[in-house]
Enzyme design. Structure first.
Site, PDB file in Angstrom:
ATOM      1  CE  LYS A 184     -23.588   8.720  11.172  1.00 14.97           C
ATOM      2  NZ  LYS A 184     -24.784   8.993  11.935  1.00 14.97           N
TER       3      LYS A 184
HETATM    4  C1  LIG Z   1     -26.314   9.147  12.051  1.00 16.45           C
HETATM    5  C2  LIG Z   1     -27.056  10.402  11.809  1.00 16.45           C
HETATM    6  C3  LIG Z   1     -27.804  11.027  12.814  1.00 16.45           C
HETATM    7  C4  LIG Z   1     -28.155  10.357  14.104  1.00 16.45           C
HETATM    8  O1  LIG Z   1     -27.105  10.093  14.915  1.00 16.45           O
HETATM    9  P1  LIG Z   1     -27.380   9.217  16.238  1.00 16.45           P
HETATM   10  O2  LIG Z   1     -26.125   9.428  17.025  1.00 16.45           O
HETATM   11  O3  LIG Z   1     -27.555   7.801  15.780  1.00 16.45           O
HETATM   12  O4  LIG Z   1     -28.572   9.762  16.913  1.00 16.45           O
HETATM   13  C5  LIG Z   1     -28.327  12.279  12.575  1.00 16.45           C
HETATM   14  N1  LIG Z   1     -28.179  12.882  11.385  1.00 16.45           N
HETATM   15  C6  LIG Z   1     -27.499  12.307  10.376  1.00 16.45           C
HETATM   16  C7  LIG Z   1     -27.340  13.049   9.088  1.00 16.45           C
HETATM   17  C8  LIG Z   1     -26.929  11.046  10.546  1.00 16.45           C
HETATM   18  O5  LIG Z   1     -26.291  10.454   9.522  1.00 16.45           O
END
Ligand SMILES: *Cc1c(COP(=O)(O)O)cnc(C)c1O
Length: 395
Positions: A184
């Site tokens: 991210k």
């Molecule tokens: C990455 C992602 C998540 C989950 O995030 P985590 O921190 O891995 O739980 C949720 N929603 C979307 C759209 C994502 O791309």
């Protein structure tokens, strides 16, 4: 053609993260503690939220947000099928029903105009996702939510730093959930944050993130802490560690710079690809209703999604992805819509055509690498590879 493989995503880490982690290890305070608190305060300030509660994933954040509003078995939550597993699975944790609304073909965000028809007496919340870091059109969405007394819990996993009409994502919805997963826009390895202006929800999330123990459970081992605590609910183990939070503090300091680099890469891609009708480029952050110069919308550019125009190409998406891989370019596909996955398909008897836009757009989408560690020559390599494949597969 490039000699080495360009990964689809890489975190932007340097000595500042190492220094933070070293500090935690040397202090002996390695789980939730002062760095986590500082990370919450700095993050809340950056997005303009009253409260920020750090947790160990965005999935945990969304689970706690739904718990805080008291979601019950049989309730309904309106969301998008064009997302990652986490968005809908947290609704299923409560044996509640995810009610999907198809996406807008231009933005790939939930089509706001289709929401009202799905609202029933069981509907409790709406969970929009800012796909790729492109803000949902919140004015009409919040109006609708207010009219029907629904809570808006935003999956902002892609949306830091995103701005909608001058406001940061994190200060718009009732509760906003961020992800700091490795890929991210800022990362703590694994991590997440719940942002809200609501004291009660923030407090509930904080308690439920650490075993349902009332009052700053993490402080019980500090000088000011005490051995006494009370369990007020069967909570979860979702707290963020100080090792992770230290990384987050270092990442926040670089967030502006990393975002500027993503914007520059997106612009380079846009400039290079705009002459190719074989591709559809990502929608910009501003809708046509915004005054372009001062609308105050900002795309986080977590993802750069191109869509293939098959009427002009004699290669399919899998072929295009393979051809990029052969040219040493890593890519991904965001997303395989939830309603075509076996669990949702079987449980709710969905057909692919039930959400035709999500299904069709999925079949022609490719995510190109976009991250601050990419050099200009990495970006050029991606452009050259995409353009070469287009030029050899024109129909
Ligand atoms: C990455 C992602 C998540 C989950 O995030 P985590 O921190 O891995 O739980 C949720 N929603 C979307 C759209 C994502 O791309």
């Amino acid at each position: 053609m490039r000699e080495t493989f360009l990964p689809f995503a890489l975190p932007d880490l340097d000595h500042t993260e190492f220094d933070q982690i070293k500090e935690s290890l040397e202090s002996g305070w390695i789980t939730t503690g002062p760095k986590t608190r500082q990370f919450e305060v700095e993050f809340a300030t950056m997005v303009g939220a009253k409260h920020a509660v750090a947790v160990n994933s965005c999935t945990a954040a969304m689970h706690l947000a739904l718990e805080a509003i008291g979601l019950q078995r049989g309730d309904e939550v309106i969301t998008t099928p064009y997302t990652f597993a986490a968005t809908a699975e947290v609704i299923r944790y409560f044996d509640a029903r995810p009610v999907f609304v198809d996406v807008d073909p231009f933005t790939l965000n939930m089509d706001i105009s289709q929401i009202e028809a799905q609202i029933t007496s069981q509907t409790k919340a709406i969970m929009p996702v800012d796909i790729a870091g492109l803000p949902v059109d919140y004015d009409p969405l919040l109006d609708l939510a207010q009219t029907h007394h629904l809570t808006v819990i935003e999956d902002a996993a892609h949306a830091f730093p995103t701005r909608y009409k001058g406001k940061m994502i994190g200060s718009i919805s009732d509760m906003t959930c961020f992800s700091f997963y490795a890929t991210k826009t800022i990362t703590t390895g694994e991590g997440g944050m719940i942002c809200t202006d609501n004291d009660e929800w923030a407090n509930r999330c904080r308690i439920m993130a650490l075993h349902g123990i009332s009052k700053d459970a993490w402080k019980r081992y500090t000088a000011e802490g005490s051995w006494y605590y009370e369990i007020v609910a069967p909570g979860y183990k979702y707290n963020l560690t100080d090792i992770a939070a230290g990384m987050g503090l270092a990442q926040l300091k670089k967030a502006r710079q990393m975002h500027a680099r993503r914007v520059a890469i997106a612009q380079r891609y846009n400039n290079a690809f705009q002459h190719y009708p074989e591709l559809q480029l990502p929608a910009p952050a501003c809708k046509s209703s915004c005054i372009p110069s001062d609308c105050g919308c900002q795309h986080a550019w977590h993802l750069y999604l191109i869509r293939l125009n098959f009427d002009r190409l004699n290669i399919d998406r899998a072929g295009f992805v393979d051809a990029l891989k052969q040219r040493n370019i890593g890519t991904s596909v965001h997303f395989i819509p939830l309603h075509i996955h076996p669990y949702y398909r079987e449980r709710y008897h969905f057909q692919p055509e039930d959400f035709p836009v999500a299904y069709q757009e999925y079949q022609r989408v490719i995510s190109l690498p976009i991250y601050s560690k990419m050099s200009d020559s990495d970006v050029d390599d991606v452009i050259e590879a995409v353009v070469t494949i287009i030029e050899t597969h024109r129909s």
